[in-house]
Write an enzyme that holds these catalytic residues in place. Sequence first.
Site, mmCIF file in Angstrom:
data_model
loop_
_atom_site.group_PDB
_atom_site.id
_atom_site.type_symbol
_atom_site.label_atom_id
_atom_site.label_comp_id
_atom_site.label_asym_id
_atom_site.label_seq_id
_atom_site.Cartn_x
_atom_site.Cartn_y
_atom_site.Cartn_z
ATOM 1 C CG LEU A 115 11.664 -6.178 -1.598
ATOM 2 C CD1 LEU A 115 11.732 -7.372 -2.291
ATOM 3 C CD2 LEU A 115 11.352 -5.058 -2.541
ATOM 4 C CG ASP A 116 5.940 -2.463 0.123
ATOM 5 O OD1 ASP A 116 5.411 -3.555 -0.431
ATOM 6 O OD2 ASP A 116 5.871 -1.395 -0.379
ATOM 7 C CG LEU A 117 2.311 -7.267 3.530
ATOM 8 C CD1 LEU A 117 2.743 -8.424 4.392
ATOM 9 C CD2 LEU A 117 1.171 -6.598 4.189
ATOM 10 C CB SER A 119 7.573 -5.226 -2.682
ATOM 11 O OG SER A 119 6.762 -3.790 -2.677
#
Length: 258
Positions: A115-117, A119
Amino acid sequence: MTQDHSPPSTLERGDRIAKWLARSGVASRRDAERMIAEGRVRLNSAVVTHPATFVDAGDIVQVDNNVVSAPDRTRLWRYHKPDGLVTTHRDPEDRPTVFDSLPPGLPRVISVGRLDLNSEGLLLLTNDGELARRLELPSNGWIRRYRVRVFGVVDERMLAALAHGSEFEGVRYGPIEAQLDSAKGDNAWLTVSLREGKNREVRKVMRGLNLHVSRLIRTSYGPFQLGTLQRGELEEVTGKVIREQVPGLPPAKSQRRA
């Protein structure tokens, strides 16, 4: 590595070293093979030069001169990732990571996907890189489901058209199920479901619809649900559930010293 001159039919071999490292939670098998190619892996003090090298009971394996413990039983956790954390063990920008935030006493774990920063939501963590690889395979056809808050004017016909696939900035995306849950002014909440999961896929596809994602929460990954987990909370999945949801998973091996 100890040599055994028994006939091949009776010789019990250990795991290939890349698989052994994956099962130890060091990295995925692919990343372990990269580490071997970079000369970072040693077996009984000798640099490993080929991923087909086998690890036997009693062998000592090192990565970056640190001894790696033998594979433990396969374990899996559900984690409610807050936003503001990167899903990486080492961040070149020195930002806080998911792994820095985990409680003490946990074995070394890797994530199933990322999951990106910015999210948040469900992130699966495991001590077994082989399991991580199994859970990430597109052939599973597992649905990843998200709650998405967007800013902009939502066109429900364009949302429905995503079910046939879409293209944005030259990248082709697979079918996405998206529906409008609620709207107030220029802010709306959507439920978005997909099976493929390219890098930042939801954000990019929404941008293609002139919608800005202001919040993205993953609520499920295949059969595993975020449920009532609070932000930053971690909960282990029982071995019974893992075996039920991942058929064909090999039984846990007894620990071997390394």
